[in-house]
Design an enzyme around this catalytic site. Structure first.
Site, PDB file in Angstrom:
ATOM      1  N   ARG A   7       0.904  -1.440  -0.129  1.00 20.27           N
ATOM      2  CA  ARG A   7       0.039   0.093  -0.110  1.00 20.27           C
ATOM      3  C   ARG A   7       0.625   1.143   0.043  1.00 20.27           C
ATOM      4  O   ARG A   7       1.968   1.255   0.625  1.00 20.27           O
ATOM      5  CB  ARG A   7      -0.835  -0.041   1.346  1.00 20.27           C
ATOM      6  CG  ARG A   7      -1.914  -1.004   1.152  1.00 20.27           C
ATOM      7  CD  ARG A   7      -3.301  -0.722   0.396  1.00 20.27           C
ATOM      8  NE  ARG A   7      -3.739   0.451   1.206  1.00 20.27           N
ATOM      9  CZ  ARG A   7      -4.089   1.632   0.477  1.00 20.27           C
ATOM     10  NH1 ARG A   7      -3.879   1.929  -0.668  1.00 20.27           N
ATOM     11  NH2 ARG A   7      -4.807   2.637   1.230  1.00 20.27           N
ATOM     12  N   ARG A  63       2.696   5.143 -16.285  1.00 12.90           N
ATOM     13  CA  ARG A  63       3.329   4.577 -17.634  1.00 12.90           C
ATOM     14  C   ARG A  63       4.534   5.396 -17.884  1.00 12.90           C
ATOM     15  O   ARG A  63       5.506   5.052 -18.477  1.00 12.90           O
ATOM     16  CB  ARG A  63       2.240   4.912 -18.760  1.00 12.90           C
ATOM     17  CG  ARG A  63       1.105   4.090 -18.589  1.00 12.90           C
ATOM     18  CD  ARG A  63       1.238   2.679 -19.053  1.00 12.90           C
ATOM     19  NE  ARG A  63      -0.168   2.168 -18.907  1.00 12.90           N
ATOM     20  CZ  ARG A  63      -0.124   0.965 -18.561  1.00 12.90           C
ATOM     21  NH1 ARG A  63       0.776  -0.029 -18.078  1.00 12.90           N
ATOM     22  NH2 ARG A  63      -1.531   0.194 -18.523  1.00 12.90           N
ATOM     23  N   CYS A  74      -7.805   2.702 -12.487  1.00  9.73           N
ATOM     24  CA  CYS A  74      -8.072   3.753 -11.604  1.00  9.73           C
ATOM     25  C   CYS A  74      -9.469   3.735 -11.013  1.00  9.73           C
ATOM     26  O   CYS A  74     -10.254   3.304 -11.989  1.00  9.73           O
ATOM     27  CB  CYS A  74      -7.808   5.154 -12.247  1.00  9.73           C
ATOM     28  SG  CYS A  74      -6.240   5.484 -12.675  1.00  9.73           S
ATOM     29  N   GLU A  77     -11.750   7.449  -5.175  1.00  9.84           N
ATOM     30  CA  GLU A  77     -11.993   7.182  -3.741  1.00  9.84           C
ATOM     31  C   GLU A  77     -13.117   7.754  -3.120  1.00  9.84           C
ATOM     32  O   GLU A  77     -13.972   8.906  -3.804  1.00  9.84           O
ATOM     33  CB  GLU A  77     -10.720   7.947  -3.068  1.00  9.84           C
ATOM     34  CG  GLU A  77     -10.672   7.701  -1.843  1.00  9.84           C
ATOM     35  CD  GLU A  77     -10.095   6.183  -1.178  1.00  9.84           C
ATOM     36  OE1 GLU A  77     -10.510   5.721  -0.237  1.00  9.84           O
ATOM     37  OE2 GLU A  77      -9.128   5.852  -2.092  1.00  9.84           O
ATOM     38  N   ARG A  89      -4.237   7.167  -3.720  1.00  9.83           N
ATOM     39  CA  ARG A  89      -3.784   5.843  -3.207  1.00  9.83           C
ATOM     40  C   ARG A  89      -3.509   4.896  -4.028  1.00  9.83           C
ATOM     41  O   ARG A  89      -3.897   4.893  -5.191  1.00  9.83           O
ATOM     42  CB  ARG A  89      -4.817   5.367  -2.114  1.00  9.83           C
ATOM     43  CG  ARG A  89      -5.238   6.575  -0.948  1.00  9.83           C
ATOM     44  CD  ARG A  89      -6.430   5.987  -0.440  1.00  9.83           C
ATOM     45  NE  ARG A  89      -6.677   6.662   0.854  1.00  9.83           N
ATOM     46  CZ  ARG A  89      -7.186   8.003   1.098  1.00  9.83           C
ATOM     47  NH1 ARG A  89      -7.867   8.511  -0.060  1.00  9.83           N
ATOM     48  NH2 ARG A  89      -7.319   8.427   2.208  1.00  9.83           N
ATOM     49  N   TYR A 107       3.928   6.091   2.394  1.00  9.14           N
ATOM     50  CA  TYR A 107       3.091   7.298   2.416  1.00  9.14           C
ATOM     51  C   TYR A 107       3.739   8.464   2.538  1.00  9.14           C
ATOM     52  O   TYR A 107       4.674   8.738   3.309  1.00  9.14           O
ATOM     53  CB  TYR A 107       2.415   7.060   3.827  1.00  9.14           C
ATOM     54  CG  TYR A 107       1.165   5.968   3.787  1.00  9.14           C
ATOM     55  CD1 TYR A 107       0.133   6.255   3.186  1.00  9.14           C
ATOM     56  CD2 TYR A 107       1.661   4.724   3.877  1.00  9.14           C
ATOM     57  CE1 TYR A 107      -0.998   5.021   3.294  1.00  9.14           C
ATOM     58  CE2 TYR A 107       1.002   3.581   4.068  1.00  9.14           C
ATOM     59  CZ  TYR A 107      -0.482   3.740   3.591  1.00  9.14           C
ATOM     60  OH  TYR A 107      -1.251   2.660   3.410  1.00  9.14           O
ATOM     61  N   ARG A 115      -1.762   6.795   7.757  1.00  8.24           N
ATOM     62  CA  ARG A 115      -0.813   5.722   8.498  1.00  8.24           C
ATOM     63  C   ARG A 115       0.171   6.198   9.389  1.00  8.24           C
ATOM     64  O   ARG A 115       1.426   5.895   9.119  1.00  8.24           O
ATOM     65  CB  ARG A 115      -0.670   4.552   7.523  1.00  8.24           C
ATOM     66  CG  ARG A 115      -1.669   3.860   6.745  1.00  8.24           C
ATOM     67  CD  ARG A 115      -2.710   3.093   7.699  1.00  8.24           C
ATOM     68  NE  ARG A 115      -2.194   2.221   8.675  1.00  8.24           N
ATOM     69  CZ  ARG A 115      -1.822   0.962   8.286  1.00  8.24           C
ATOM     70  NH1 ARG A 115      -2.226   0.261   7.397  1.00  8.24           N
ATOM     71  NH2 ARG A 115      -1.209   0.073   9.082  1.00  8.24           N
TER      72      ARG A 115
END
Length: 119
Positions: A7, A63, A74, A77, A89, A107, A115
């Site tokens: 992640r 890319r 994609c 969110e 994210r 992150y 996080r």
């Protein structure tokens, strides 16, 4: 090799194609280097972007790293009240010899607040 999920997230200062590209390239580069990944290790990458980012697809930005044979997708969110704005994210699925506890989730920028336990 095992399949691992990694992640990460980052934010952009503005909804701008160049800014999004720069941030996505930076985030993926950090994920790859921190986890010892090569392009041949990649299975797929899922991106989400907050609804306030409409100028560029994060997958298209990816890319720039030459990911021409990796499936990328994609999605938008969830638009959560008081959520982190201008946030991208990522969920990278890859083959790795690392144990789950050794995976480094990345992150960057304002996304470190998502996080704090691992940033």
């Amino acid at each position: 090799m095992k399949v691992r999920a990694i992640r990460g997230a980052t934010t952009v200062a503005s909804d701008d194609k160049t800014e999004i590209t720069k941030s996505v390239v930076e985030l993926l580069s950090e994920i790859f280097s921190s986890n010892g990944l090569n392009q041949s290790d990649l299975i797929s990458i899922l991106f989400t972007a907050t609804p306030d980012l409409t100028s560029h697809f994060p997958a298209t930005a990816a890319r720039e790293l030459g990911l021409s044979d990796t499936p990328l997708i994609c999605a938008t969110e969830l638009d959560i009240k008081d959520g982190l704005p201008r946030c991208i994210r990522v969920l990278v699925s890859a083959y790795s010899n690392l144990e789950k506890a050794e995976i480094k989730h990345i992150y960057l920028r304002d996304a470190v607040m998502l996080r704090k336990d691992i940033s």
